[in-house]
Motif scaffolding. Structure first.
Motif, PDB file in Angstrom:
ATOM      1  N   LYS A 139       0.077   9.366  11.911  1.00  0.00           N
ATOM      2  CA  LYS A 139       0.908  10.261  11.068  1.00  0.00           C
ATOM      3  C   LYS A 139       0.559   9.812   9.605  1.00  0.00           C
ATOM      4  N   TYR A 140       0.209   8.614   9.360  1.00  0.00           N
ATOM      5  CA  TYR A 140      -0.047   8.233   8.181  1.00  0.00           C
ATOM      6  C   TYR A 140      -1.496   8.784   7.709  1.00  0.00           C
ATOM      7  N   GLU A 141      -2.435   8.966   8.657  1.00  0.00           N
ATOM      8  CA  GLU A 141      -3.696   9.904   8.431  1.00  0.00           C
ATOM      9  C   GLU A 141      -3.436  11.068   8.242  1.00  0.00           C
ATOM     10  N   TRP A 142      -2.435  11.839   9.025  1.00  0.00           N
ATOM     11  CA  TRP A 142      -2.268  13.214   8.788  1.00  0.00           C
ATOM     12  C   TRP A 142      -1.708  13.539   7.332  1.00  0.00           C
ATOM     13  N   TYR A 143      -0.739  12.631   6.997  1.00  0.00           N
ATOM     14  CA  TYR A 143      -0.083  12.919   5.611  1.00  0.00           C
ATOM     15  C   TYR A 143      -1.029  12.577   4.638  1.00  0.00           C
ATOM     16  N   MET A 176       0.744  -1.155  -0.075  1.00  0.00           N
ATOM     17  CA  MET A 176      -0.037   0.051   0.002  1.00  0.00           C
ATOM     18  C   MET A 176       0.827   1.359  -0.014  1.00  0.00           C
ATOM     19  N   LEU A 177       1.861   1.242   0.863  1.00  0.00           N
ATOM     20  CA  LEU A 177       2.682   2.391   0.863  1.00  0.00           C
ATOM     21  C   LEU A 177       3.682   2.587  -0.523  1.00  0.00           C
ATOM     22  N   VAL A 178       4.059   1.666  -1.077  1.00  0.00           N
ATOM     23  CA  VAL A 178       4.267   1.505  -2.549  1.00  0.00           C
ATOM     24  C   VAL A 178       3.789   2.320  -3.391  1.00  0.00           C
ATOM     25  N   ASN A 179       2.361   1.728  -3.356  1.00  0.00           N
ATOM     26  CA  ASN A 179       1.161   2.235  -4.173  1.00  0.00           C
ATOM     27  C   ASN A 179       1.003   3.756  -4.206  1.00  0.00           C
ATOM     28  N   LEU A 180       1.017   4.177  -2.803  1.00  0.00           N
ATOM     29  CA  LEU A 180       0.826   5.571  -2.531  1.00  0.00           C
ATOM     30  C   LEU A 180       2.127   6.364  -3.024  1.00  0.00           C
ATOM     31  N   TRP A 181       3.334   5.904  -2.824  1.00  0.00           N
ATOM     32  CA  TRP A 181       4.523   6.697  -3.299  1.00  0.00           C
ATOM     33  C   TRP A 181       4.600   6.753  -4.925  1.00  0.00           C
ATOM     34  N   THR A 182       4.003   5.713  -5.489  1.00  0.00           N
ATOM     35  CA  THR A 182       3.929   5.814  -6.864  1.00  0.00           C
ATOM     36  C   THR A 182       2.750   6.305  -7.668  1.00  0.00           C
ATOM     37  N   GLY A 183       1.833   6.829  -6.952  1.00  0.00           N
ATOM     38  CA  GLY A 183       0.657   7.198  -7.455  1.00  0.00           C
ATOM     39  C   GLY A 183      -0.399   6.379  -8.107  1.00  0.00           C
ATOM     40  N   ARG A 229      15.430  10.221  -0.997  1.00  0.00           N
ATOM     41  CA  ARG A 229      14.126  10.207  -2.357  1.00  0.00           C
ATOM     42  C   ARG A 229      13.270  11.188  -2.332  1.00  0.00           C
ATOM     43  N   PHE A 230      12.581  10.973  -1.150  1.00  0.00           N
ATOM     44  CA  PHE A 230      11.500  11.920  -0.951  1.00  0.00           C
ATOM     45  C   PHE A 230      11.787  13.293  -0.895  1.00  0.00           C
ATOM     46  N   LYS A 231      10.690  14.211  -1.501  1.00  0.00           N
ATOM     47  CA  LYS A 231      10.959  15.550  -1.607  1.00  0.00           C
ATOM     48  C   LYS A 231      11.082  16.299  -0.075  1.00  0.00           C
ATOM     49  N   LYS A 232      10.249  15.586   0.790  1.00  0.00           N
ATOM     50  CA  LYS A 232      10.091  15.857   2.345  1.00  0.00           C
ATOM     51  C   LYS A 232      10.711  14.634   3.043  1.00  0.00           C
ATOM     52  N   LYS A 233      11.760  14.994   4.040  1.00  0.00           N
ATOM     53  CA  LYS A 233      12.485  13.810   4.812  1.00  0.00           C
ATOM     54  C   LYS A 233      11.332  13.406   5.799  1.00  0.00           C
ATOM     55  N   ASP A 266      -1.408  12.662  -4.245  1.00  0.00           N
ATOM     56  CA  ASP A 266      -0.864  13.234  -2.918  1.00  0.00           C
ATOM     57  C   ASP A 266      -1.714  14.320  -2.441  1.00  0.00           C
ATOM     58  N   GLY A 267      -2.714  14.825  -3.053  1.00  0.00           N
ATOM     59  CA  GLY A 267      -3.446  16.158  -2.452  1.00  0.00           C
ATOM     60  C   GLY A 267      -2.469  17.314  -2.112  1.00  0.00           C
ATOM     61  N   LYS A 268      -2.630  17.740  -0.904  1.00  0.00           N
ATOM     62  CA  LYS A 268      -1.951  18.724  -0.488  1.00  0.00           C
ATOM     63  C   LYS A 268      -0.457  18.351  -0.075  1.00  0.00           C
ATOM     64  N   GLU A 269      -0.338  17.178  -0.093  1.00  0.00           N
ATOM     65  CA  GLU A 269       0.938  16.570   0.310  1.00  0.00           C
ATOM     66  C   GLU A 269       1.991  16.662  -0.671  1.00  0.00           C
ATOM     67  N   ASP A 270       3.034  15.874  -0.608  1.00  0.00           N
ATOM     68  CA  ASP A 270       4.203  15.813  -1.629  1.00  0.00           C
ATOM     69  C   ASP A 270       4.829  14.429  -1.300  1.00  0.00           C
ATOM     70  N   TYR A 271       4.193  13.376  -1.212  1.00  0.00           N
ATOM     71  CA  TYR A 271       4.905  11.959  -1.196  1.00  0.00           C
ATOM     72  C   TYR A 271       5.117  11.444  -2.232  1.00  0.00           C
ATOM     73  N   LEU A 272       4.835  11.644  -3.404  1.00  0.00           N
ATOM     74  CA  LEU A 272       5.004  11.065  -4.582  1.00  0.00           C
ATOM     75  C   LEU A 272       6.248  10.999  -5.132  1.00  0.00           C
ATOM     76  N   LEU A 273       6.723   9.717  -5.552  1.00  0.00           N
ATOM     77  CA  LEU A 273       8.297   9.914  -6.128  1.00  0.00           C
ATOM     78  C   LEU A 273       8.356  10.010  -7.416  1.00  0.00           C
ATOM     79  N   ALA A 274       9.133  10.803  -7.822  1.00  0.00           N
ATOM     80  CA  ALA A 274       9.221  11.064  -9.318  1.00  0.00           C
ATOM     81  C   ALA A 274       9.818   9.588 -10.045  1.00  0.00           C
TER      82      ALA A 274
END
Length: 279
Positions: A261-265, A140-147, A218-222, A154-162
């Motif tokens: 934290k997951y739900e917050w992000y 699930m995390l991998v799917n989130l990171w890859t859109g 790799r992420f835009k935000k640590k 990622d809505g208002k966040e910025d967790y997608l990997l290029a």
């Protein structure tokens, strides 16, 4: 030769999540009350999200229209007496219509045969399956990171990997098999094109050995990397051969923090749009 009576008592029942649901006669993960341990109520998703599949989710946070939010430190836990009473009520329903409605309300299909064993307690004798933590949460995390998580961006966040970053990561996963000792576990194939070959052991190796190295920087935000590392630390703690009471408490608090934290992000933006129609 002296004879004696030998008594054996079943006190725990192990299995994967679908098997445990069958043994407990629970309706399972995609139901209004899916959890065997607590009475959390699920929220129904919108048909257009998740590719037209009707799916229930159990977030802690939910809009006011969906009812109160849940405190992860004080969830509405099921008790043995409550479980048996509800299961009996379903089994002794007057007709099929009433039985179906009560089963939906309780998340229980009927009285399990194992309830006749006085040594078993529902649900505390049926612990959660660790394998599905690996096979569900990490993909699930991998799917989130890859859109690719059910149409959610990622809505208002910025967790997608290029795409170029993810391409480098999956190539490194494949190459790592050439230098990773077999005693560490199975080979990790290309996480993008051969993900169907992944099993619990593969996800474990990716998360605990490869992931912390390949995802660093790799992420835009640590904060997203730190969130992943927190999960890895909790996995490693769960795999210890011996745990003190203090360590068990720290694992519980660690998972509570991780989920919050997951739900917050993620912010569950897709839930906000469905409340009016589905609650």
């Amino acid at each position: 030769m002296q004879k004696f009576s030998l008594h054996a008592y079943a006190i725990l029942v192990f299995g994967d999540m679908p098997a445990i649901a069958k043994l407990m006669r629970m309706k399972g993960v995609n139901s209004i009350h899916p959890c065997c341990a607590c009475n959390i109520t699920a929220i129904f998703n919108h048909d257009l999200l998740a590719g037209g599949k009707k799916t229930y989710y159990t977030p802690l946070w939910r809009p006011a229209a969906a009812g109160e939010c849940y405190n992860p430190s004080s969830l509405p836990l099921r008790t043995h007496d409550e479980f048996v009473r509800q299961a009996t009520q379903v089994s002794e329903a007057l007709n099929a219509t009433v039985k179906k409605e009560q089963a939906k309300q309780f998340g229980i299909n009927g009285l399990p045969i194992l309830s006749s064993l006085s040594s078993l307690s529902f649900p505390s004798s049926f612990p959660h399956d660790f394998m599905h933590i690996l096979e569900n949460i990490i993909p699930m995390l991998v799917n989130l990171w890859t859109g690719s998580f059910k149409g959610l961006d990622d809505g208002k966040e910025d967790y997608l990997l290029a795409s170029s970053v993810w391409s480098a990561i999956r190539a490194a996963c494949t190459k790592s098999s050439q230098t990773t000792p077999s005693s560490f576990g199975c080979q990790v194939p290309n996480i993008d094109t051969e993900c169907h070959f992944f099993k619990a052991e593969t996800w474990l190796l990716f998360a605990t050995i490869l992931g912390p190295v390949l995802l660093q920087g790799r992420f835009k935000k640590k904060v997203y990397y730190d969130h992943f590392v927190l999960f890895v630390k909790l996995i490693n703690k769960c795999m210890q051969f011996h745990l003190t009471t203090e360590e068990i408490d720290s694992i519980e608090q660690g998972f509570i923090l991780w989920v919050e934290k997951y739900e917050w992000y993620i912010k569950f933006a897709f839930l906000v749009s469905i409340v009016a129609e589905n609650i």
